[in-house]
Scaffold this active site. Sequence first.
Site, PDB file in Angstrom:
ATOM      1  N   ASP A  46       0.844   4.988  14.606  1.00  0.00           N
ATOM      2  CA  ASP A  46       1.375   3.665  14.977  1.00  0.00           C
ATOM      3  C   ASP A  46       2.036   3.699  16.367  1.00  0.00           C
ATOM      4  OD1 ASP A  46       0.678   3.031  12.341  1.00  0.00           O
ATOM      5  OD2 ASP A  46       2.718   3.333  11.614  1.00  0.00           O
ATOM      6  N   ASP A 105       7.705  -1.186  17.809  1.00  0.00           N
ATOM      7  CA  ASP A 105       7.149  -2.059  18.846  1.00  0.00           C
ATOM      8  C   ASP A 105       8.099  -2.006  20.028  1.00  0.00           C
ATOM      9  OD1 ASP A 105       5.280  -4.350  19.721  1.00  0.00           O
ATOM     10  OD2 ASP A 105       7.282  -5.221  19.959  1.00  0.00           O
ATOM     11  N   GLY A 123       3.238   1.169  -0.027  1.00  0.00           N
ATOM     12  CA  GLY A 123       2.773   0.314  -1.101  1.00  0.00           C
ATOM     13  C   GLY A 123       3.777  -0.696  -1.609  1.00  0.00           C
ATOM     14  N   ASN A 158       4.942  -9.050   3.539  1.00  0.00           N
ATOM     15  CA  ASN A 158       5.580  -7.761   3.768  1.00  0.00           C
ATOM     16  C   ASN A 158       6.123  -7.660   5.193  1.00  0.00           C
ATOM     17  OD1 ASN A 158       6.435  -5.204   3.081  1.00  0.00           O
ATOM     18  ND2 ASN A 158       4.434  -4.241   3.309  1.00  0.00           N
ATOM     19  N   ILE A 160       6.707  -5.575   7.657  1.00  0.00           N
ATOM     20  CA  ILE A 160       6.461  -4.340   8.408  1.00  0.00           C
ATOM     21  C   ILE A 160       5.557  -4.653   9.592  1.00  0.00           C
ATOM     22  CG2 ILE A 160       6.679  -2.932   6.312  1.00  0.00           C
ATOM     23  CD1 ILE A 160       3.624  -2.480   6.469  1.00  0.00           C
ATOM     24  N   SER A 178       1.400  -7.150   6.503  1.00  0.00           N
ATOM     25  CA  SER A 178       0.520  -6.169   5.909  1.00  0.00           C
ATOM     26  C   SER A 178       0.096  -6.639   4.524  1.00  0.00           C
ATOM     27  CB  SER A 178       1.257  -4.836   5.783  1.00  0.00           C
ATOM     28  OG  SER A 178       0.549  -3.948   4.961  1.00  0.00           O
ATOM     29  N   PHE A 179      -1.216  -6.670   4.309  1.00  0.00           N
ATOM     30  CA  PHE A 179      -1.765  -6.941   2.975  1.00  0.00           C
ATOM     31  C   PHE A 179      -1.112  -8.191   2.349  1.00  0.00           C
ATOM     32  CE2 PHE A 179      -3.323  -2.952   4.063  1.00  0.00           C
ATOM     33  CZ  PHE A 179      -4.247  -2.493   3.145  1.00  0.00           C
ATOM     34  N   GLU A 214      -3.520  -5.915   8.749  1.00  0.00           N
ATOM     35  CA  GLU A 214      -2.150  -5.573   9.115  1.00  0.00           C
ATOM     36  C   GLU A 214      -2.086  -5.170  10.586  1.00  0.00           C
ATOM     37  OE1 GLU A 214      -0.918  -2.391   6.593  1.00  0.00           O
ATOM     38  OE2 GLU A 214      -2.362  -0.964   7.399  1.00  0.00           O
TER      39      GLU A 214
END
Length: 325
Positions: A46, A105, A123, A158, A160, A178-179, A214
């Site tokens: 990342d 970031d 998760g 989420n 993140i 994300s997701f 994501e």
Amino acid sequence: MRIRRLLLAGVTGILALGAGVYATGTANAATYPNPGVVTGSTNAHDPTMVKRPTGGYLLATTGDGITLKTSTNRTAFADAGKAFPSGTSWATSYTGGSANLWAPDLSYRNGRYWLYYSASTFGSSKSAIFLATSTTGASGSWTHVGKVIESTTSSGWNAIDPNLTVTPSGEWWLTFGSFWSGIKMVKLSASTGLRADSTMYNIAERFVNSKSVEAPFIHYRNGYYYLFMSFDFCCQGASSTYRTMVARSTSITGPYRDRAGTYTTAGGGTEILAGHDSVHGPGHPAVFTDSDADVLVYHYYNSSGTAKLGINLLGWDSSAWPYVY
């Protein structure tokens, strides 16, 4: 999730193909370039990178206390310690006590470095995004500003993978997600860097492969906001299937559409980089403009399953869509 003098075989051919390769919205993986040459400390997950006003580059990656690296030339990287060597007590309730912080970031604005990062466990949607600032970017120099936004196990989204975008008119926006129900966006205060209001925008959502979208990053260029993002699955070593996608909009809050015209809220996205040869799961993109080109930073896994720093350049075809070279 870029560099250099690209020592890539066949760069000239890739450049010549630029517009044609992507005419249908997805390139054949055989045409994708390998990552440009990087040396030194090149393990990264990342990654995010900024050009320093004093010269050289500062890179931040996922790691205990956020891992920092520096480079003078966008090719050779050296370890530079941790952003938070003394820990982040304010984040441990989200990390289960772990020091590991995710998906930083990094940007430089108004005489300071701004670092958004996330705290969670794999998760789970019990997550939070935090902000820190520094005048030097050095290890241990970061001041905790506060929590920007959090999600819970019942949120349906989420908190993140944050990314700050500042519009040409000076508005600050944070994209993340994300997701679950996909990628979201909130407005920030330009003075504090924290949330400005309670409105949340839905930017992208996917309905296949476990809703796997994501790691958003928005890059402004010539009237368009380009939404870079990752489809499919990260964090499985050489079995990772991450791939880098793009869509665009004339408005920061969307709607974003891919090259074929499909809205990102309906699963749209044009592939510009995917696994090939010994490059597995290239994703978590970040983009910045350097003196020679727009630079794409990402991570990928080598065949041994190690997360490595990837750097390539972005070209722009006659229809103003990006391609990787």
